[in-house]
Design an enzyme around this catalytic site. Structure first.
Site, PDB file in Angstrom:
ATOM      1  NE  ARG A 109      -3.818   0.969   1.919  1.00  0.00           N
ATOM      2  CZ  ARG A 109      -5.025   1.263   2.394  1.00  0.00           C
ATOM      3  NH1 ARG A 109      -5.149   2.174   3.341  1.00  0.00           N
ATOM      4  NH2 ARG A 109      -6.092   0.661   1.938  1.00  0.00           N
ATOM      5  CG  HIS A 136      -8.361   0.413  -2.799  1.00  0.00           C
ATOM      6  ND1 HIS A 136      -7.638  -0.678  -2.340  1.00  0.00           N
ATOM      7  CD2 HIS A 136      -9.012   0.910  -1.700  1.00  0.00           C
ATOM      8  CE1 HIS A 136      -7.835  -0.820  -1.035  1.00  0.00           C
ATOM      9  NE2 HIS A 136      -8.656   0.134  -0.634  1.00  0.00           N
ATOM     10  CD  GLN A 139     -12.994  -0.894  -0.634  1.00  0.00           C
ATOM     11  OE1 GLN A 139     -12.209  -0.823   0.287  1.00  0.00           O
ATOM     12  NE2 GLN A 139     -14.273  -1.216  -0.442  1.00  0.00           N
ATOM     13  CB  CYS A 272     -13.890   2.229   0.002  1.00  0.00           C
ATOM     14  SG  CYS A 272     -13.428   3.976   0.002  1.00  0.00           S
TER      15      CYS A 272
HETATM   16  N1  NVA Z   1      -9.530   7.197  -1.896  1.00  0.00           N
HETATM   17  C1  NVA Z   1      -9.196   6.869  -0.532  1.00  0.00           C
HETATM   18  C2  NVA Z   1      -9.484   5.443  -0.263  1.00  0.00           C
HETATM   19  C3  NVA Z   1      -9.210   4.978   1.140  1.00  0.00           C
HETATM   20  C4  NVA Z   1      -9.505   3.521   1.323  1.00  0.00           C
HETATM   21  C5  NVA Z   1      -7.724   7.169  -0.292  1.00  0.00           C
HETATM   22  O1  NVA Z   1      -6.906   6.875  -1.164  1.00  0.00           O
HETATM   23  O2  NVA Z   1      -7.399   7.736   0.754  1.00  0.00           O
HETATM   24  N1   CP Z   2     -11.154   0.723   2.495  1.00  0.00           N
HETATM   25  C1   CP Z   2      -9.882   0.692   2.918  1.00  0.00           C
HETATM   26  O1   CP Z   2      -8.968   0.408   2.165  1.00  0.00           O
HETATM   27  O2   CP Z   2      -9.719   0.980   4.227  1.00  0.00           O
HETATM   28  P1   CP Z   2      -8.317   1.171   4.964  1.00  0.00           P
HETATM   29  O3   CP Z   2      -7.709   2.434   4.451  1.00  0.00           O
HETATM   30  O4   CP Z   2      -8.686   1.247   6.413  1.00  0.00           O
HETATM   31  O5   CP Z   2      -7.455  -0.015   4.657  1.00  0.00           O
END
Ligand code: NVA
Ligand code: CP
Length: 317
Positions: A109, A136, A139, A272
């Site tokens: 990540r 993602h 997800q 999400c």
């Molecule tokens: N678009 C958000 C998703 C978090 C799961 C981010 O990248 O912060």
């Molecule tokens: N939806 C999601 O990816 O959550 P986190 O950022 O908590 O992993």
């Protein structure tokens, strides 16, 4: 269940997977969820190791990978940028080579999609994209599982993403929906329109599956939607854009009035998570009876387990 064609593969984006393969992963995910609900104990990752690399924070993704792998006898190891030399002191390629010698698979990540690609290229083991600025994918698989649990076969259903149309979640949904024949509408101000290149890349998949991919600034686009989906207005790494985004996206908040505009009582709400209640969604909607955000969060674990079983073991058994 033989899933031999998955063995050794990474999941960096759904662009690399066929509709039939995504279907197989959804079926396996349904099965592992049932096994979990029955309380079955299985040890399908015994003797295996998983590196969990995090440049950004996570609750769901980390916990989903860690528990899905650990409860099946595997050994997950959490490694943040505070812990290892990720891109510092040694090259990313060298880190990838070393991790590939010690781990069965790697979850990444972080910021750049190219980091996930380099890890996959140099480690020689499956790499899972647990969120980058671009995509993602794990997800999106959980989102489709949730859609399917509510409506059966998702083909022909209408999913609307309302909010920052160029973010990683919207992009992954566009790819997976175009592959699976799900109508996908991005409702976003023009300044946040999804990348044209991605829309063009999805066009042939949509033509083959019958999916309609639309982008509009008009909230009227929610009409007929089976699911409204939103995400934070400023993603991780974009904290400096927050004020500007609030101004741009305020009219795009998912509230009860917008849910009503679908014209369908059965419309579900998806997110999400994490959510900023009062910004992209009101508390009455996300905590209300049409919200499926909590099932969706749980499904992260089942879908991620399915992806790991297929790509590590080549079988769901
Ligand atoms: N678009 C958000 C998703 C978090 C799961 C981010 O990248 O912060
Ligand atoms: N939806 C999601 O990816 O959550 P986190 O950022 O908590 O992993």
């Amino acid at each position: 269940m033989s899933l031999e064609q998955f063995k050794g593969r990474s999941l960096l984006t759904w662009l690399d997977y066929s509709p039939e393969e995504i279907r197989e992963l959804l079926d396996l995910s349904k099965l592992v969820k049932e096994q979990k609900q029955k309380g079955e104990i299985r040890l399908r990752f015994t003797g295996k190791t998983l590196a969990l690399l995090f440049e950004k924070r996570s609750t769901r993704t980390r916990c989903a990978f860690e528990t899905a792998f650990g409860e099946e006898g595997g050994h997950p190891v959490f490694l943040s940028t505070q812990d290892i030399h990720l891109g510092v002191k040694e090259s990313l390629e060298d880190t990838a080579r070393v991790l590939g010698r010690m781990f069965t698979a790697i979850q990444f990540r972080g910021f750049k999609q190219s980091t996930a690609e380099t890890l996959a290229e140099y480690s020689g083991v499956p790499v899972y994209n647990g969120l980058t600025d671009d995509y993602h994918p794990t997800q999106a698989l959980a989102d489709i599982q949730t859609l399917e649990e509510n409506f059966g076969c998702p083909r022909g259903k209408k999913l609307c993403f309302v909010g920052d149309g160029r973010n990683n979640v919207a992009r992954s949904l566009m790819v997976i929906c175009s592959k699976l024949g799900i109508d996908f509408t991005v409702i976003t101000p023009e300044a946040l329109n999804p990348d044209r290149k991605l829309i063009d890349a999805c066009a042939p998949f949509a033509a083959a599956s019958g999916a309609k991919i639309r982008v509009t600034a008009s909230l009227g686009g929610v009409e007929g939607a089976d699911a409204l989906y939103t995400d934070v207005w400023a993603s991780m790494g974009e904290e400096d854009k927050k004020a500007e985004r609030i101004k741009l996206l305020k009219p795009y908040q998912v509230n009860q009035a917008l849910m009503d505009r679908t014209g369908k009582k059965e419309t579900i709400f998806l997110h999400c998570l994490p959510a900023v209640k009062g910004e992209e969604v009101t508390a009455d909607v996300i905590d209300g009876p049409r919200s499926r955000a909590w099932d969706e969060a749980e499904n992260r674990k089942h879908t991620i387990k399915a992806v790991m079983l297929a790509t590590i073991n080549g079988t769901g058994d």
